[in-house]
Scaffold this motif. Structure first.
Motif, mmCIF file in Angstrom:
data_model
loop_
_atom_site.group_PDB
_atom_site.id
_atom_site.type_symbol
_atom_site.label_atom_id
_atom_site.label_comp_id
_atom_site.label_asym_id
_atom_site.label_seq_id
_atom_site.Cartn_x
_atom_site.Cartn_y
_atom_site.Cartn_z
ATOM 1 N N SER A 27 66.739 47.468 -9.489
ATOM 2 C CA SER A 27 67.334 48.268 -8.410
ATOM 3 C C SER A 27 68.816 48.566 -8.668
ATOM 4 O O SER A 27 69.598 48.717 -7.730
ATOM 5 C CB SER A 27 67.166 47.582 -7.057
ATOM 6 O OG SER A 27 65.799 47.393 -6.746
ATOM 7 N N ASN A 149 56.372 55.134 -11.466
ATOM 8 C CA ASN A 149 56.754 53.871 -10.835
ATOM 9 C C ASN A 149 57.048 52.815 -11.896
ATOM 10 O O ASN A 149 56.563 51.677 -11.834
ATOM 11 C CB ASN A 149 55.650 53.390 -9.882
ATOM 12 C CG ASN A 149 56.172 52.366 -8.883
ATOM 13 O OD1 ASN A 149 57.362 52.346 -8.571
ATOM 14 N ND2 ASN A 149 55.295 51.506 -8.407
ATOM 15 N N GLU A 173 71.464 62.048 -6.137
ATOM 16 C CA GLU A 173 70.157 61.607 -5.653
ATOM 17 C C GLU A 173 69.429 60.646 -6.582
ATOM 18 O O GLU A 173 68.737 59.740 -6.123
ATOM 19 C CB GLU A 173 69.258 62.833 -5.410
ATOM 20 C CG GLU A 173 69.714 63.709 -4.253
ATOM 21 C CD GLU A 173 69.712 62.956 -2.925
ATOM 22 O OE1 GLU A 173 68.810 62.126 -2.715
ATOM 23 O OE2 GLU A 173 70.633 63.189 -2.126
ATOM 24 N N LYS A 176 69.695 56.815 -6.110
ATOM 25 C CA LYS A 176 69.057 56.402 -4.858
ATOM 26 C C LYS A 176 67.535 56.399 -5.002
ATOM 27 O O LYS A 176 66.850 55.475 -4.556
ATOM 28 C CB LYS A 176 69.464 57.354 -3.725
ATOM 29 C CG LYS A 176 70.947 57.398 -3.433
ATOM 30 C CD LYS A 176 71.240 58.445 -2.370
ATOM 31 C CE LYS A 176 72.729 58.612 -2.146
ATOM 32 N NZ LYS A 176 73.025 59.700 -1.162
ATOM 33 N N ILE A 177 67.022 57.463 -5.629
ATOM 34 C CA ILE A 177 65.569 57.593 -5.773
ATOM 35 C C ILE A 177 64.994 56.433 -6.564
ATOM 36 O O ILE A 177 64.019 55.780 -6.154
ATOM 37 C CB ILE A 177 65.223 58.937 -6.455
ATOM 38 C CG1 ILE A 177 65.550 60.114 -5.517
ATOM 39 C CG2 ILE A 177 63.757 58.972 -6.865
ATOM 40 C CD1 ILE A 177 65.467 61.471 -6.189
ATOM 41 N N ALA A 179 66.450 53.520 -7.311
ATOM 42 C CA ALA A 179 66.746 52.211 -6.723
ATOM 43 C C ALA A 179 65.694 51.827 -5.698
ATOM 44 O O ALA A 179 65.333 50.652 -5.568
ATOM 45 C CB ALA A 179 68.137 52.229 -6.078
ATOM 46 N N GLU A 180 65.181 52.817 -4.970
ATOM 47 C CA GLU A 180 64.148 52.543 -3.971
ATOM 48 C C GLU A 180 62.870 51.994 -4.599
ATOM 49 O O GLU A 180 62.105 51.270 -3.964
ATOM 50 C CB GLU A 180 63.831 53.819 -3.181
ATOM 51 C CG GLU A 180 64.962 54.271 -2.264
ATOM 52 C CD GLU A 180 64.669 55.609 -1.613
ATOM 53 O OE1 GLU A 180 63.561 56.161 -1.857
ATOM 54 O OE2 GLU A 180 65.529 56.105 -0.874
ATOM 55 N N THR A 181 62.625 52.330 -5.849
ATOM 56 C CA THR A 181 61.402 51.866 -6.516
ATOM 57 C C THR A 181 61.555 50.459 -7.080
ATOM 58 O O THR A 181 60.571 49.856 -7.514
ATOM 59 C CB THR A 181 61.029 52.805 -7.679
ATOM 60 O OG1 THR A 181 61.996 52.648 -8.746
ATOM 61 C CG2 THR A 181 61.007 54.249 -7.232
ATOM 62 N N GLY A 182 62.788 49.920 -7.086
ATOM 63 C CA GLY A 182 63.019 48.611 -7.685
ATOM 64 C C GLY A 182 63.148 48.666 -9.191
ATOM 65 O O GLY A 182 63.163 47.631 -9.859
#
Length: 367
Positions: A27, A149, A173, A176-177, A179-182
């Motif tokens: 992340s 993923n 963006e 952020k994109i 980081a949300e997936t880990g």
């Protein structure tokens, strides 16, 4: 976490990567910053498993993956030159890693539509790549990396061929994109300002070596050595040879200024000062009073070239044996051959010893 321990790669007599150790957390956004041929792509290929290191070890979440081929790793990689399947629609290009993984159609449809919306490709899902602009093709490749993923996402100068507005949007963006997936997000660039815009952590590279790694703004403001400072400066860092005697530095011509408080205790001797171009201010001609008040230092230089970019002007000038670049606000008309006075605040200079190691932190951050 991705960890590289003393990783090197040699091809014939060429050393592509030299003794690199890095720890990249999940992340997080990580930037590889360096000029062309500094080793960014070579390092990414070692991270991905596309190449094997000559020596050293690569770990992923504590597992030794040094000899594991890329097909057995959950890695996504996007290059500057976008790669798409020309006969497949945008939808199928994005969906391809999910189909290979055997995901159900409902899951594929949901993931593709979400990625397409994030990257503004939803209206083009039925088109083939040949019917897209270059920017749209690159966004298709980015969307395919997103839906995979992956544990590790490697982006090798992916925005270099896009228009300015889209680059700015995606720079904001993308971290952020992912980081949300880990995922661990690694982004290679030659541009210092791009590293600053992306934030996160930055590793500066030169000739296959990592010269510094840490918080991006900290690496920029407090480089550990001259090599890192040069890597993280565009326009190029101005470097002037000086000699310290007592409480003062003296350089070519009549250059002389008081040592900032943090450097007063440096031993007398030879040093180099680094001045970022935007820290130089322009006087009104040879002999003009230095700008910035009594604490400023100044010197005279001979203009060789002026570049007006609209809101800013780059002034290139010769100062002794050094080529100086000043970045000043507004349109400034000076001609080649003109003598100008350039001033700076010593509190913002970087000071390096003769080996190129930082010698005392600047009094004010040299941003």
């Amino acid at each position: 976490m991705l960890e590289l321990r003393n990783v090197s790669r040699t091809v014939g007599a060429d050393k592509h990567i030299v003794d690199v150790s890095l720890k990249l957390e999940r992340s997080t956004s990580n930037v590889l910053l360096g000029p062309t041929l500094s080793g960014k792509t070579s390092l990414m290929r070692l991270m991905a498993g596309l190449d094997a290191p000559t020596s050293g070890t690569v770990f992923m979440d504590g597992k030794d993956v040094t000899g594991m081929p890329v097909r057995r790793r959950n890695v996504a990689m996007v290059y500057q030159q976008f790669i798409n399947y020309p006969t497949l629609t945008v939808y199928e290009n994005i969906a391809s890693p999910l189909r290979v993984a055997g995901k159900p159609q409902a899951e594929i449809d949901k993931a593709v539509k979400k990625a397409a919306e994030l990257l503004k490709m939803a209206p083009y899902l039925d088109r083939t790549p040949l019917n897209l602009s270059g920017g749209q093709q690159q966004r298709t490749a980015l969307a395919r990396a997103l839906v995979k993923n992956a544990d590790l996402v490697l982006l090798d100068e992916p925005l270099a061929n896009l228009d300015y507005k889209l680059r700015e949007e995606l720079r904001e963006e993308l971290p952020k994109i992912f980081a949300e997936t880990g995922a661990i997000f690694v982004y290679a660039t030659t541009e210092p300002h791009e590293a600053l815009l992306l934030g996160g952590r930055t590793a500066t590279l030169s000739q296959g070596r990592v010269t510094q790694f840490g918080d991006t703004t900290e690496v920029y403001r407090r480089p550990q050595d001259l090599l890192t400072a040069r890597t993280f400066s565009d326009p190029p860092l101005n470097v002037i040879a000086v000699e310290k005697t007592g409480e003062r530095f003296a350089g070519p011509g009549a250059l002389s200024f008081s040592a900032p408080p943090s450097q007063l205790n440096l031993p007398d001797g030879r040093y180099h000062v680094g001045i970022r171009p935007h820290r130089l201010t322009l006087g009104h001609g040879a002999g003009a009073a230095p700008a910035g008040g009594s604490s400023s230092a100044s010197f005279e230089a001979t203009v060789t070239l002026t570049e007006v970019t609209g809101s800013e002007t780059f002034i290139h000038a010769d100062f002794g044996k050094e080529r100086i670049v000043a970045l000043v606000h507004g349109v400034r008309r000076v001609d080649a051959g003109d003598r100008v006075r350039l001033a700076f605040d010593p509190a913002h200079v970087l000071v390096f010893d003769e080996r190129g190691t930082t010698a005392g932190a600047p009094t004010a951050l040299a941003a």
